[in-house]
Write an enzyme that holds these catalytic residues in place. Structure first.
Site, mmCIF file in Angstrom:
data_model
loop_
_atom_site.group_PDB
_atom_site.id
_atom_site.type_symbol
_atom_site.label_atom_id
_atom_site.label_comp_id
_atom_site.label_asym_id
_atom_site.label_seq_id
_atom_site.Cartn_x
_atom_site.Cartn_y
_atom_site.Cartn_z
ATOM 1 N N SER A 128 0.842 -1.206 0.000
ATOM 2 C CA SER A 128 0.000 0.000 0.000
ATOM 3 C C SER A 128 0.868 1.244 0.000
ATOM 4 O O SER A 128 1.994 1.247 0.525
ATOM 5 C CB SER A 128 -0.867 -0.033 1.264
ATOM 6 O OG SER A 128 -1.356 1.240 1.566
ATOM 7 N N TYR A 153 -1.484 -1.418 11.220
ATOM 8 C CA TYR A 153 -1.829 -1.902 9.875
ATOM 9 C C TYR A 153 -0.734 -1.516 8.885
ATOM 10 O O TYR A 153 -0.212 -2.360 8.146
ATOM 11 C CB TYR A 153 -3.173 -1.322 9.422
ATOM 12 C CG TYR A 153 -3.345 -1.357 7.926
ATOM 13 C CD1 TYR A 153 -3.640 -2.541 7.273
ATOM 14 C CD2 TYR A 153 -3.149 -0.201 7.155
ATOM 15 C CE1 TYR A 153 -3.743 -2.583 5.889
ATOM 16 C CE2 TYR A 153 -3.255 -0.238 5.779
ATOM 17 C CZ TYR A 153 -3.554 -1.419 5.148
ATOM 18 O OH TYR A 153 -3.637 -1.465 3.783
ATOM 19 N N LYS A 157 2.251 -3.771 6.585
ATOM 20 C CA LYS A 157 2.577 -3.704 5.148
ATOM 21 C C LYS A 157 4.091 -3.528 4.969
ATOM 22 O O LYS A 157 4.699 -4.160 4.109
ATOM 23 C CB LYS A 157 1.825 -2.554 4.471
ATOM 24 C CG LYS A 157 0.321 -2.796 4.358
ATOM 25 C CD LYS A 157 -0.006 -3.979 3.453
ATOM 26 C CE LYS A 157 -1.478 -4.320 3.417
ATOM 27 N NZ LYS A 157 -1.769 -5.635 2.822
HETATM 28 N N1 UFG Z 1 -12.596 11.147 3.812
HETATM 29 C C1 UFG Z 1 -13.564 12.062 4.165
HETATM 30 N N2 UFG Z 1 -14.712 11.587 4.727
HETATM 31 C C2 UFG Z 1 -14.939 10.263 4.954
HETATM 32 C C3 UFG Z 1 -13.932 9.335 4.580
HETATM 33 C C4 UFG Z 1 -12.764 9.813 4.013
HETATM 34 O O1 UFG Z 1 -13.398 13.271 3.987
HETATM 35 O O2 UFG Z 1 -15.989 9.906 5.490
HETATM 36 C C5 UFG Z 1 -11.358 11.633 3.178
HETATM 37 C C6 UFG Z 1 -10.117 11.339 4.001
HETATM 38 O O3 UFG Z 1 -9.901 12.366 4.937
HETATM 39 C C7 UFG Z 1 -9.049 11.281 2.906
HETATM 40 C C8 UFG Z 1 -9.800 10.744 1.693
HETATM 41 O O4 UFG Z 1 -11.177 10.938 1.970
HETATM 42 O O5 UFG Z 1 -8.629 12.586 2.611
HETATM 43 C C9 UFG Z 1 -9.562 9.270 1.448
HETATM 44 O O6 UFG Z 1 -9.822 8.553 2.632
HETATM 45 P P1 UFG Z 1 -9.948 6.965 2.650
HETATM 46 O O7 UFG Z 1 -10.267 6.583 4.058
HETATM 47 O O8 UFG Z 1 -10.873 6.524 1.586
HETATM 48 O O9 UFG Z 1 -8.496 6.459 2.233
HETATM 49 P P2 UFG Z 1 -7.069 6.796 2.883
HETATM 50 O O10 UFG Z 1 -6.353 7.694 1.939
HETATM 51 O O11 UFG Z 1 -7.188 7.193 4.281
HETATM 52 O O12 UFG Z 1 -6.428 5.331 2.823
HETATM 53 C C10 UFG Z 1 -5.110 5.118 2.454
HETATM 54 C C11 UFG Z 1 -4.951 3.678 1.947
HETATM 55 C C12 UFG Z 1 -5.069 2.704 3.062
HETATM 56 C C13 UFG Z 1 -4.177 3.089 4.182
HETATM 57 C C14 UFG Z 1 -4.420 4.489 4.630
HETATM 58 C C15 UFG Z 1 -3.433 4.820 5.714
HETATM 59 O O13 UFG Z 1 -5.911 3.388 0.957
HETATM 60 O O14 UFG Z 1 -4.675 1.406 2.608
HETATM 61 O O15 UFG Z 1 -4.283 5.374 3.549
HETATM 62 O O16 UFG Z 1 -3.315 6.126 5.991
HETATM 63 F F1 UFG Z 1 -4.353 2.295 5.232
#
Ligand code: UFG
Length: 341
Positions: A128, A153, A157
């Site tokens: 990831s 988590y 990875k």
């Molecule tokens: N977000 C919102 N509202 C929500 C959910 C997400 O604004 O309800 C925003 C988050 O703040 C972020 C973006 O949408 O800016 C993406 O969020 P996700 O949770 O969909 O994905 P992440 O970027 O947090 O996830 C990534 C990887 C994971 C990893 C994680 C660790 O896909 O595998 O980063 O930081 F675990």
């Protein structure tokens, strides 16, 4: 030529099921295994329907079970393994680190041990972009230094990548590819497979589609004061079918003896950053729905901005992301609507 067989661990899950479809389309035979701890058989049924194949072997098992892993390898001639089976909830991993270290590392070790013992040389590991943490420079290349993980988590990875790298180096009878995924989104265009988050979704796109369908009240956009063009986080959202196709290219590279080193790493992303508001706006456009959303405080642990430099994968895997965010959001929306029926 005899067909090659790929073992897909975690093959009933969101990514595993999409990869399985593409592998079958590319002419591989499959053995699919999943402990169903975080999904049901919906996607596996979709996989059978999409490919028209009723004969895909499925084993309900955990790779933490050493004897079961060994049995699977003794009973099947496996040419390559794609190891997806792992826990993936960042928040839960902070509350229950031993569950994460135990499951994610033990299962990989068992897979590697059995693969070695049974002459299966080719191991593809699902890593990831979380390994890059908050990068100093974007986009990130595979050479961008990894940062200390911010969650157990994320740490699993990093450690898994190291376990694979060191095992390849030491034993000589296996080789590995780690694919570092950016943010996978979307669903199969047939709406027969997609994401099935349990409980309240953590990830942005399932939260968007569940809000639009009325399962959730309102999307919270976490933070509007980041140093980015519109103040919200930037990510590299990669369509699930594009992501799946990258695996086929990587498997082929291994099986066809095309690797340039015994351990290789590739970023799997589009190379294009998109903000949270870009996703909200694109969703409203493709769905024709007005999304109920509001700004909320920053979410702890979110990196500000990260996106891939995918040129290595483009060049060496002969793979490129082709679908737009609009394509992915439309597929995700069709999937959500289908679930509601
Ligand atoms: N977000 C919102 N509202 C929500 C959910 C997400 O604004 O309800 C925003 C988050 O703040 C972020 C973006 O949408 O800016 C993406 O969020 P996700 O949770 O969909 O994905 P992440 O970027 O947090 O996830 C990534 C990887 C994971 C990893 C994680 C660790 O896909 O595998 O980063 O930081 F675990």
């Amino acid at each position: 030529m005899q067909k090659k067989t790929v073992l897909v661990t975690g093959g009933a899950g969101f990514i595993g099921s999409h990869v399985s479809v593409e592998l079958i389309n590319a002419g591989y035979d499959l053995v699919v295994a999943d402990d169903l701890s975080n999904c049901d058989m919906t996607n596996f049924e979709g996989l059978k329907q999409i490919t028209g194949r009723d004969d895909i072997p499925f084993h309900q098992m955990t790779f933490c079970d050493e004897a079961a892993t060994e049995k699977l390898f003794s009973e099947n001639k496996i040419d390559a393994v794609i190891h997806f089976a792992a826990f993936k909830a960042v928040g839960e991993s902070c509350a229950e680190p031993l569950k994460y270290y135990g499951n994610n590392l033990k299962s990989l070790i068992n897979v590697l041990e059995s693969a070695r013992r049974h002459g299966c040389r080719n191991i593809l590991f699902s890593s990831s972009c979380t390994v890059y943490g908050e990068p100093e420079k974007t986009p990130v290349t595979e050479q961008t230094p990894r940062q200390p993980a911010t969650s157990p988590y994320g740490n699993t990875k990093q450690i898994s990548e190291d376990i694979l790298r060191d095992s390849v180096k030491a034993y000589g009878n296996i080789r590995g590819i780690a694919l570092r995924y950016f943010n996978p989104i979307g669903a199969h265009p047939t709406a027969l497979m997609g994401e099935l988050p349990r409980g309240v979704p953590n990830n942005l796109v399932p939260y968007i589609t569940q809000t639009a369908i009325g399962k959730r009240e309102c999307l919270s956009v976490f933070g509007n004061d980041y140093p980015t063009p519109d103040g919200t986080n930037l990510r590299d959202y990669i369509d699930i079918v594009d992501l799946a196709k990258a695996h086929v290219c990587a498997v082929r590279r291994m099986i066809d003896d095309k690797m340039e080193a015994d351990y290789e790493i590739f970023n799997v992303g589009t190379g294009k950053p998109a903000s949270v508001l870009d996703l909200v706006n694109a969703f409203e456009k493709v769905s024709g729905e007005k999304l109920n959303w509001k700004f909320a405080p920053r979410r702890a642990g979110d990196v500000i901005a990260i996106w891939a430099d995918p040129s290595l994968a483009n060049e060496k895997l002969g793979w490129k992301a082709g679908r737009t965010i609009e394509d992915s959001l439309l597929a995700a929306w069709n999937w959500e609507k289908k679930l509601a029926r």
